[in-house]
Design a protein around this motif. Structure first.
Motif, PDB file in Angstrom:
ATOM      1  N   VAL A 179      77.351  63.818 -11.062  1.00 28.94           N
ATOM      2  CA  VAL A 179      78.531  63.193 -10.952  1.00 28.94           C
ATOM      3  C   VAL A 179      79.558  64.207 -10.775  1.00 28.94           C
ATOM      4  O   VAL A 179      80.375  64.108 -10.005  1.00 28.94           O
ATOM      5  N   THR A 203      84.517  67.708 -26.297  1.00 33.40           N
ATOM      6  CA  THR A 203      83.504  67.428 -25.079  1.00 33.40           C
ATOM      7  C   THR A 203      83.880  68.145 -23.791  1.00 33.40           C
ATOM      8  O   THR A 203      83.148  68.612 -23.086  1.00 33.40           O
ATOM      9  N   SER A 251      80.602  56.053 -22.069  1.00 31.36           N
ATOM     10  CA  SER A 251      79.032  55.299 -22.115  1.00 31.36           C
ATOM     11  C   SER A 251      78.178  55.615 -23.180  1.00 31.36           C
ATOM     12  O   SER A 251      77.180  54.909 -23.332  1.00 31.36           O
ATOM     13  N   HIS A 252      78.690  56.535 -23.873  1.00 22.98           N
ATOM     14  CA  HIS A 252      77.742  56.760 -25.253  1.00 22.98           C
ATOM     15  C   HIS A 252      78.578  56.168 -26.497  1.00 22.98           C
ATOM     16  O   HIS A 252      78.368  56.541 -27.577  1.00 22.98           O
ATOM     17  N   PHE A 299      85.057  62.492 -15.778  1.00 22.31           N
ATOM     18  CA  PHE A 299      83.536  62.682 -16.151  1.00 22.31           C
ATOM     19  C   PHE A 299      83.412  62.905 -17.491  1.00 22.31           C
ATOM     20  O   PHE A 299      82.518  61.723 -18.055  1.00 22.31           O
ATOM     21  N   VAL A 300      84.159  63.379 -18.465  1.00 23.05           N
ATOM     22  CA  VAL A 300      84.235  63.546 -19.805  1.00 23.05           C
ATOM     23  C   VAL A 300      84.583  62.230 -20.411  1.00 23.05           C
ATOM     24  O   VAL A 300      83.792  61.631 -21.321  1.00 23.05           O
ATOM     25  N   GLY A 306      81.686  59.705 -19.855  1.00 18.37           N
ATOM     26  CA  GLY A 306      80.601  59.995 -20.479  1.00 18.37           C
ATOM     27  C   GLY A 306      80.745  59.595 -21.976  1.00 18.37           C
ATOM     28  O   GLY A 306      80.058  59.114 -22.561  1.00 18.37           O
ATOM     29  N   ARG A 307      81.850  59.929 -22.483  1.00 14.01           N
ATOM     30  CA  ARG A 307      82.121  59.449 -23.778  1.00 14.01           C
ATOM     31  C   ARG A 307      82.220  58.048 -24.158  1.00 14.01           C
ATOM     32  O   ARG A 307      81.526  57.386 -24.939  1.00 14.01           O
ATOM     33  N   PHE A 339      70.860  64.560 -19.384  1.00 14.20           N
ATOM     34  CA  PHE A 339      72.236  64.722 -19.346  1.00 14.20           C
ATOM     35  C   PHE A 339      72.530  65.880 -18.423  1.00 14.20           C
ATOM     36  O   PHE A 339      73.751  65.664 -17.492  1.00 14.20           O
ATOM     37  N   VAL A 341      72.644  64.126 -14.982  1.00 15.59           N
ATOM     38  CA  VAL A 341      73.545  63.250 -14.722  1.00 15.59           C
ATOM     39  C   VAL A 341      74.869  63.921 -14.507  1.00 15.59           C
ATOM     40  O   VAL A 341      75.728  63.921 -13.474  1.00 15.59           O
ATOM     41  N   THR A 342      75.022  65.227 -15.208  1.00 13.44           N
ATOM     42  CA  THR A 342      76.140  66.137 -15.207  1.00 13.44           C
ATOM     43  C   THR A 342      76.163  66.413 -13.963  1.00 13.44           C
ATOM     44  O   THR A 342      77.185  66.586 -13.033  1.00 13.44           O
TER      45      THR A 342
END
Length: 128
Positions: A106, A45, A32-33, A25-26, A29-30, A99, A102-103
């Motif tokens: 997911v 993170t 995608s950003h 997940f982390v 996320g990293r 965020f 989504v958190t």
């Protein structure tokens, strides 16, 4: 709940599965950003969510029934998401409503999803 402790291998696999999925997940996320992969950045993170995950395991004593969907699964998911977001906010990391949504989604798919699959497989094996 007074349940017998799970088999050590199942407990270990469940713990590893939860941890790996939080890390996935982390990393997603990293990525995608456009934050990229660095060990320190990823650990920075991840730590709030790993703490939330650990608290969920401790509060529910998940080692007693690690594959449980409703309990401990829902509590582990909620703990990971809520405590993770709270710790991110406290530590000055960014949070936004999108965020948080989504958190929650997911982590629900990840932390409850594998438990639902394991339950279905167990039921199927029991029928044989």
């Amino acid at each position: 709940m007074n349940r017998p402790a799970g088999a050590p291998m199942i407990v270990a696999l469940a713990g590893v599965a939860d941890l790996v999925l939080v890390l996935v997940f982390v990393l997603i996320g990293r990525g995608s950003h456009d934050e990229g992969f660095t060990i320190l950045g990823s650990l920075n993170t991840a730590w709030p969510f790993v703490v939330g995950l650990a608290i969920g395991w401790l509060v529910t004593r998940a080692w007693r029934f690690p594959r449980g969907v409703t309990y401990p699964g829902v509590v582990i998911w909620a703990s990971t998401a809520v405590i993770g977001v709270a710790l991110r906010a406290i530590s000055g990391q960014g949070i936004a409503v999108s965020f948080m949504i989504v958190t929650a989604i997911v982590l629900a798919v990840f932390l409850l999803g594998w438990r639902l699959i394991a339950a279905a497989v167990s039921r199927r094996r029991a029928r044989r």
